[in-house]
Design a protein around this motif. Structure first.
Motif, PDB file in Angstrom:
ATOM      1  N   LEU A 424       0.814  -1.034   0.139  1.00 54.22           N
ATOM      2  CA  LEU A 424       0.036  -0.038   0.035  1.00 54.22           C
ATOM      3  C   LEU A 424       0.793   1.188   0.011  1.00 54.22           C
ATOM      4  CD1 LEU A 424      -2.919   0.935  -0.044  1.00 54.22           C
ATOM      5  CD2 LEU A 424      -2.831   0.816   2.642  1.00 54.22           C
ATOM      6  N   SER A 425       2.000   1.393   0.699  1.00 54.07           N
ATOM      7  CA  SER A 425       2.851   2.258   0.836  1.00 54.07           C
ATOM      8  C   SER A 425       3.584   2.651  -0.627  1.00 54.07           C
ATOM      9  CB  SER A 425       3.851   2.158   1.755  1.00 54.07           C
ATOM     10  OG  SER A 425       3.334   2.127   3.170  1.00 54.07           O
ATOM     11  N   PHE A 426       4.076   1.537  -1.183  1.00 52.27           N
ATOM     12  CA  PHE A 426       4.552   1.676  -2.505  1.00 52.27           C
ATOM     13  C   PHE A 426       3.554   2.370  -3.537  1.00 52.27           C
ATOM     14  CE2 PHE A 426       5.161   0.204  -6.821  1.00 52.27           C
ATOM     15  CZ  PHE A 426       6.793   0.233  -6.919  1.00 52.27           C
ATOM     16  N   SER A 427       2.441   1.706  -3.429  1.00 55.56           N
ATOM     17  CA  SER A 427       1.278   2.502  -4.319  1.00 55.56           C
ATOM     18  C   SER A 427       1.053   3.937  -4.304  1.00 55.56           C
ATOM     19  CB  SER A 427      -0.146   1.559  -4.340  1.00 55.56           C
ATOM     20  OG  SER A 427      -1.255   2.502  -4.923  1.00 55.56           O
ATOM     21  N   ALA A 428       1.121   4.082  -2.766  1.00 54.29           N
ATOM     22  CA  ALA A 428       0.840   5.661  -2.513  1.00 54.29           C
ATOM     23  C   ALA A 428       2.004   6.545  -2.935  1.00 54.29           C
ATOM     24  CB  ALA A 428       0.802   5.811  -1.134  1.00 54.29           C
ATOM     25  N   GLU A 429       3.189   6.122  -2.798  1.00 52.81           N
ATOM     26  CA  GLU A 429       4.447   6.789  -3.109  1.00 52.81           C
ATOM     27  C   GLU A 429       4.420   6.958  -4.584  1.00 52.81           C
ATOM     28  OE1 GLU A 429       7.524   4.525  -1.266  1.00 52.81           O
ATOM     29  OE2 GLU A 429       6.842   4.917   0.691  1.00 52.81           O
ATOM     30  N   ILE A 430       4.246   5.878  -5.258  1.00 53.41           N
ATOM     31  CA  ILE A 430       4.193   6.240  -6.943  1.00 53.41           C
ATOM     32  C   ILE A 430       3.309   6.812  -7.254  1.00 53.41           C
ATOM     33  CG2 ILE A 430       3.894   4.748  -9.052  1.00 53.41           C
ATOM     34  CD1 ILE A 430       6.473   4.143  -7.882  1.00 53.41           C
ATOM     35  N   THR A 431       2.110   7.068  -6.705  1.00 56.11           N
ATOM     36  CA  THR A 431       0.963   8.071  -7.075  1.00 56.11           C
ATOM     37  C   THR A 431       1.291   9.473  -6.604  1.00 56.11           C
ATOM     38  OG1 THR A 431      -0.701   6.658  -6.471  1.00 56.11           O
ATOM     39  CG2 THR A 431      -1.583   8.640  -6.737  1.00 56.11           C
ATOM     40  N   VAL A 432       1.894   9.817  -5.686  1.00 55.08           N
ATOM     41  CA  VAL A 432       2.490  11.345  -5.314  1.00 55.08           C
ATOM     42  C   VAL A 432       3.396  11.539  -6.299  1.00 55.08           C
ATOM     43  CG1 VAL A 432       3.594  12.562  -3.544  1.00 55.08           C
ATOM     44  CG2 VAL A 432       1.841  11.025  -2.890  1.00 55.08           C
ATOM     45  N   GLU A 433       4.363  10.626  -6.609  1.00 56.72           N
ATOM     46  CA  GLU A 433       5.621  10.924  -7.432  1.00 56.72           C
ATOM     47  C   GLU A 433       4.875  11.391  -8.878  1.00 56.72           C
ATOM     48  OE1 GLU A 433       8.349   8.091  -7.414  1.00 56.72           O
ATOM     49  OE2 GLU A 433       9.067   8.329  -5.320  1.00 56.72           O
ATOM     50  N   ALA A 434       4.129  10.543  -9.166  1.00 49.32           N
ATOM     51  CA  ALA A 434       3.520  10.799 -10.618  1.00 49.32           C
ATOM     52  C   ALA A 434       2.702  12.011 -10.608  1.00 49.32           C
ATOM     53  CB  ALA A 434       2.630   9.562 -11.106  1.00 49.32           C
ATOM     54  N   ALA A 435       1.911  12.363  -9.670  1.00 45.16           N
ATOM     55  CA  ALA A 435       1.276  13.748  -9.469  1.00 45.16           C
ATOM     56  C   ALA A 435       2.114  14.840  -9.479  1.00 45.16           C
ATOM     57  CB  ALA A 435       0.256  13.799  -8.318  1.00 45.16           C
ATOM     58  N   GLN A 436       3.370  14.774  -8.687  1.00 45.73           N
ATOM     59  CA  GLN A 436       4.104  16.012  -8.649  1.00 45.73           C
ATOM     60  C   GLN A 436       4.915  16.021 -10.010  1.00 45.73           C
ATOM     61  OE1 GLN A 436       6.405  14.821  -5.286  1.00 45.73           O
ATOM     62  NE2 GLN A 436       5.071  15.782  -3.796  1.00 45.73           N
ATOM     63  N   GLY A 437       4.976  15.159 -10.917  1.00 47.92           N
ATOM     64  CA  GLY A 437       5.406  15.152 -12.129  1.00 47.92           C
ATOM     65  C   GLY A 437       4.356  16.145 -13.142  1.00 47.92           C
ATOM     66  N   HIS A 438       3.628  16.782 -12.504  1.00 47.08           N
ATOM     67  CA  HIS A 438       2.609  17.556 -13.201  1.00 47.08           C
ATOM     68  C   HIS A 438       1.787  16.837 -14.138  1.00 47.08           C
ATOM     69  CE1 HIS A 438       5.020  21.090 -11.851  1.00 47.08           C
ATOM     70  NE2 HIS A 438       5.967  20.456 -12.600  1.00 47.08           N
ATOM     71  N   GLN A 439       1.467  15.873 -13.741  1.00 44.75           N
ATOM     72  CA  GLN A 439       0.113  14.972 -14.297  1.00 44.75           C
ATOM     73  C   GLN A 439      -1.027  14.806 -13.526  1.00 44.75           C
ATOM     74  OE1 GLN A 439       0.985  13.289 -17.216  1.00 44.75           O
ATOM     75  NE2 GLN A 439       3.045  13.638 -17.272  1.00 44.75           N
ATOM     76  N   THR A 440      -2.096  14.385 -14.076  1.00 41.35           N
ATOM     77  CA  THR A 440      -3.310  14.298 -13.368  1.00 41.35           C
ATOM     78  C   THR A 440      -3.299  13.360 -12.281  1.00 41.35           C
ATOM     79  OG1 THR A 440      -4.476  12.942 -14.790  1.00 41.35           O
ATOM     80  CG2 THR A 440      -4.427  15.222 -15.702  1.00 41.35           C
ATOM     81  N   ALA A 441      -4.294  13.510 -11.479  1.00 44.15           N
ATOM     82  CA  ALA A 441      -4.445  12.508 -10.252  1.00 44.15           C
ATOM     83  C   ALA A 441      -4.874  11.203 -10.947  1.00 44.15           C
ATOM     84  CB  ALA A 441      -5.366  13.222  -9.401  1.00 44.15           C
ATOM     85  N   ASP A 442      -5.696  11.244 -11.981  1.00 46.54           N
ATOM     86  CA  ASP A 442      -6.268   9.899 -12.648  1.00 46.54           C
ATOM     87  C   ASP A 442      -4.894   9.417 -13.143  1.00 46.54           C
ATOM     88  OD1 ASP A 442      -8.676   9.942 -11.664  1.00 46.54           O
ATOM     89  OD2 ASP A 442      -9.445  10.972 -13.536  1.00 46.54           O
ATOM     90  N   PHE A 443      -4.105  10.058 -13.872  1.00 40.02           N
ATOM     91  CA  PHE A 443      -2.808   9.261 -14.632  1.00 40.02           C
ATOM     92  C   PHE A 443      -1.934   8.765 -13.378  1.00 40.02           C
ATOM     93  CE2 PHE A 443       1.452   9.542 -15.739  1.00 40.02           C
ATOM     94  CZ  PHE A 443       1.526   9.004 -16.938  1.00 40.02           C
ATOM     95  N   ALA A 444      -1.903   9.514 -12.176  1.00 40.30           N
ATOM     96  CA  ALA A 444      -0.902   9.024 -11.196  1.00 40.30           C
ATOM     97  C   ALA A 444      -1.272   7.736 -10.773  1.00 40.30           C
ATOM     98  CB  ALA A 444      -0.959  10.235 -10.254  1.00 40.30           C
ATOM     99  N   ARG A 445      -2.621   7.526 -10.287  1.00 40.02           N
ATOM    100  CA  ARG A 445      -3.317   6.479  -9.642  1.00 40.02           C
ATOM    101  C   ARG A 445      -3.164   5.250 -10.688  1.00 40.02           C
ATOM    102  NH1 ARG A 445      -6.575  10.459  -7.238  1.00 40.02           N
ATOM    103  NH2 ARG A 445      -8.073  10.361  -8.947  1.00 40.02           N
ATOM    104  N   CYS A 446      -3.210   5.592 -12.122  1.00 38.52           N
ATOM    105  CA  CYS A 446      -3.147   4.751 -13.087  1.00 38.52           C
ATOM    106  C   CYS A 446      -1.722   4.104 -13.041  1.00 38.52           C
ATOM    107  CB  CYS A 446      -3.476   5.153 -14.436  1.00 38.52           C
ATOM    108  SG  CYS A 446      -3.309   4.165 -15.655  1.00 38.52           S
ATOM    109  N   VAL A 447      -0.813   4.804 -12.871  1.00 39.89           N
ATOM    110  CA  VAL A 447       0.628   4.509 -13.036  1.00 39.89           C
ATOM    111  C   VAL A 447       0.893   3.331 -11.745  1.00 39.89           C
ATOM    112  CG1 VAL A 447       3.044   5.129 -12.702  1.00 39.89           C
ATOM    113  CG2 VAL A 447       1.423   6.407 -14.407  1.00 39.89           C
ATOM    114  N   ALA A 448       0.268   3.834 -10.501  1.00 42.06           N
ATOM    115  CA  ALA A 448       0.544   3.210  -9.427  1.00 42.06           C
ATOM    116  C   ALA A 448      -0.269   1.703  -9.528  1.00 42.06           C
ATOM    117  CB  ALA A 448       0.054   3.721  -8.063  1.00 42.06           C
ATOM    118  N   ARG A 449      -1.407   1.768 -10.191  1.00 46.09           N
ATOM    119  CA  ARG A 449      -2.077   0.463 -10.278  1.00 46.09           C
ATOM    120  C   ARG A 449      -1.584  -0.424 -11.214  1.00 46.09           C
ATOM    121  NH1 ARG A 449      -6.683   2.993 -11.592  1.00 46.09           N
ATOM    122  NH2 ARG A 449      -6.388   2.813 -13.942  1.00 46.09           N
ATOM    123  N   VAL A 450      -0.953   0.052 -12.538  1.00 40.65           N
ATOM    124  CA  VAL A 450      -0.546  -0.704 -13.304  1.00 40.65           C
ATOM    125  C   VAL A 450       0.832  -1.326 -13.109  1.00 40.65           C
ATOM    126  CG1 VAL A 450       0.262  -0.897 -15.698  1.00 40.65           C
ATOM    127  CG2 VAL A 450      -1.561   0.556 -15.250  1.00 40.65           C
TER     128      VAL A 450
END
Length: 497
Positions: A424-450
């Motif tokens: 769960l922590s890995f998923s959350a960290e990946i989502t935050v990192e992707a979001a901080q890369g100027h991506q949408t929240a949906d994209f960030a959650r997608c990256v963590a999920r995939v």
């Protein structure tokens, strides 16, 4: 209902964990929990029309308050009182065993123990009342009481760790003065779809990020001193709570560990306004823990029906993605459990007695027709070999009923809690990192999920733990990120059925 788990984040933030019983009772967050704690704490009961606030801040607190207001982007409407208590008086103020626990409270705790045994979260020898009291009285340096609107501090010495903790509590003061925390909590507690612990994740997550930002602006010498004090305090708390069940630590630690991740995603998408809107908007589901930054209103699910012979039926409560994840991940692969709960739109549950045995009935609503089969398959895998457990899938829902296996049942291994937290922590960290890369929240959650659905990703995450990755692992992570990013750029719903 419902961190090990998170380096004792509740102690770091200084906020008290709710006292009383678990489950429905503890879903009432920190502020409502303090209603009974304040009753015997030496404060003066005041009418709502009486002006009792100090005219100026305690001189030791004023510089912290000024910095917190700047970091949070909100002004204090007025100062609040600061009360310094000796350690024993402080612990008596916040403890579950502070004279406010009634016989009915104790009976409800025993009922909660039976429910948690039924779904596999604790063992027969675990004493929840004792565990909660130990966990919260050992972990707190200060707290804000929204009823009396003051900050209560353990001791009189404001070392660096106390100052950082007070920055967290001053954030709660701002939240209360601008958004009325008791009102928000009451609305969350009364919701038949939102989750009070999810609101708590937003409230505490917001305070944790201000606490962290306050720490960053301190001098290098102060930050080094904070690290020394923090480690010493962590060691003390670890010794005092070594016998606390992993589930108790995980449940109470989750808002402090995963709430800040959701707040960071909201900040990247819309700044403080997005955080303010999340705090004051519809109460989210526990999906804030499993799908970082997702604060959309949950799906409303009708209460399940208990068995025909049921007696002593309790009111229904929410049972969302986080509760589902904790339940499933203790018996099936955590990555699979997280994949499945991403398909859950909402859920409800209730406890009852059948032939003198406490049982728990859960129904969850899949997001769509294609989501039902994978949810059902995972629940069946979880239930396989479990005594007094049945699974069903009537209509559009997936449900299960689990009954108390009794006081001799073994506690789930701590290693399982460790693994599910790592995933769960890995998923959350990946989502935050992707979001901080100027991506949408949906994209960030997608990256963590995939990323977590990729072959051998779970093994990599568990092998990493909290260690720095080797060169090989670093390369594997880079490949995983590149593949996940490519898939989500093509289709932001990648990884969903």
């Amino acid at each position: 209902m419902y961190g090990d788990a998170f380096d004792d984040p509740a102690r770091e933030t200084g906020s008290p964990r709710p006292h009383g019983t678990l489950g429905r009772s503890v879903a009432i967050a920190v502020f409502a929990a303090l209603l009974s704690a304040a009753a015997g704490g030496g404060f003066v009961a005041l009418s709502s029309s009486q002006s009792w606030f100090p005219k100026q801040w305690d001189p030791k607190i004023a510089p912290i308050a000024a910095e917190v207001a700047k970091l949070r982007g909100l002004d204090f409407e007025h100062p609040v009182a600061i009360h310094y208590l000796a350690a024993k008086d402080f612990e008596r103020q916040i403890g579950a065993d502070n004279g406010s626990t009634t016989a009915n409270d104790k009976a409800e705790t025993k009922r909660e123990e039976a429910v948690f045994r039924a779904i596999g979260l604790i063992g027969g020898k675990d004493n929840l009342e004792q565990a909660v009291n130990t966990d919260q009285t050992s972990s707190v340096l200060a707290f804000y009481d929204p009823v009396q609107q003051g900050i209560i501090v353990r001791g009189t010495t404001l070392d660096v760790e106390h100052r950082v903790t007070i920055a967290h509590e001053l954030t709660h003061v701002l939240q209360d003065q601008h958004f009325d925390l008791p009102k928000l909590q009451k609305r969350a507690a009364d919701s038949d779809s939102g989750d009070a612990n999810a609101l708590r994740a937003l409230v505490e997550g917001d305070a944790v990020r201000i606490q962290q930002d306050y720490l960053k602006q301190l001098s290098a010498a102060d930050r080094e001193e904070y690290d020394r004090e923090d480690q010493a305090e962590s060691d003390r708390v670890g010794d005092e709570t070594s016998n606390v069940p992993a589930f108790v630590d995980l449940y109470f630690g989750a808002p402090y560990a995963f709430g800040p991740q959701t707040i960071r995603v909201l900040l990247d998408s819309g700044g403080n306004d997005a955080v303010n809107n999340a705090l004051t908007g519809a109460t989210p589901s526990s999906e804030v823990f499993t799908s970082t930054g997702d604060v959309d209103p949950p799906v409303r699910v009708d209460a399940p029906a208990p068995s025909p012979d049921a007696t002593n039926v309790d009111p229904a409560e929410t049972f969302g993605p986080f509760e589902m994840y904790l339940t499933l991940a203790l018996r099936i692969d955590p990555a699979r459990a997280l994949e499945v709960v991403n398909l859950v739109g909402g859920g409800r549950a209730l406890s009852f007695e059948s032939k003198g045995i406490t049982c728990y009935r859960v129904v969850v609503a899949p997001n769509d027709a294609a989501s039902k089969a994978p949810i059902l398959s995972a629940v069946q895998a979880w239930a396989k070999g479990r005594a007094r457990t049945s699974v069903d899938a009537a209509g559009d829902m997936v449900g299960f009923t689990a009954c108390d296996p009794g006081p001799t049942v073994a506690a789930p291994p701590r290693t399982r809690f460790h693994d599910l937290v790592q995933v769960l922590s890995f998923s959350a960290e990946i989502t935050v990192e992707a979001a901080q890369g100027h991506q949408t929240a949906d994209f960030a959650r997608c990256v963590a999920r995939v990323a977590l659905e990729a072959p051998r990703a779970e093994q990599l995450v568990l092998a990493l733990g909290n260690k720095e990755p080797t060169a090989t692992q670093d390369e594997q992570l880079l490949q995983l990120g590149a593949q996940s990013g490519a898939a989500c750029r093509e289709d932001v719903s990648a990884g969903l059925p």
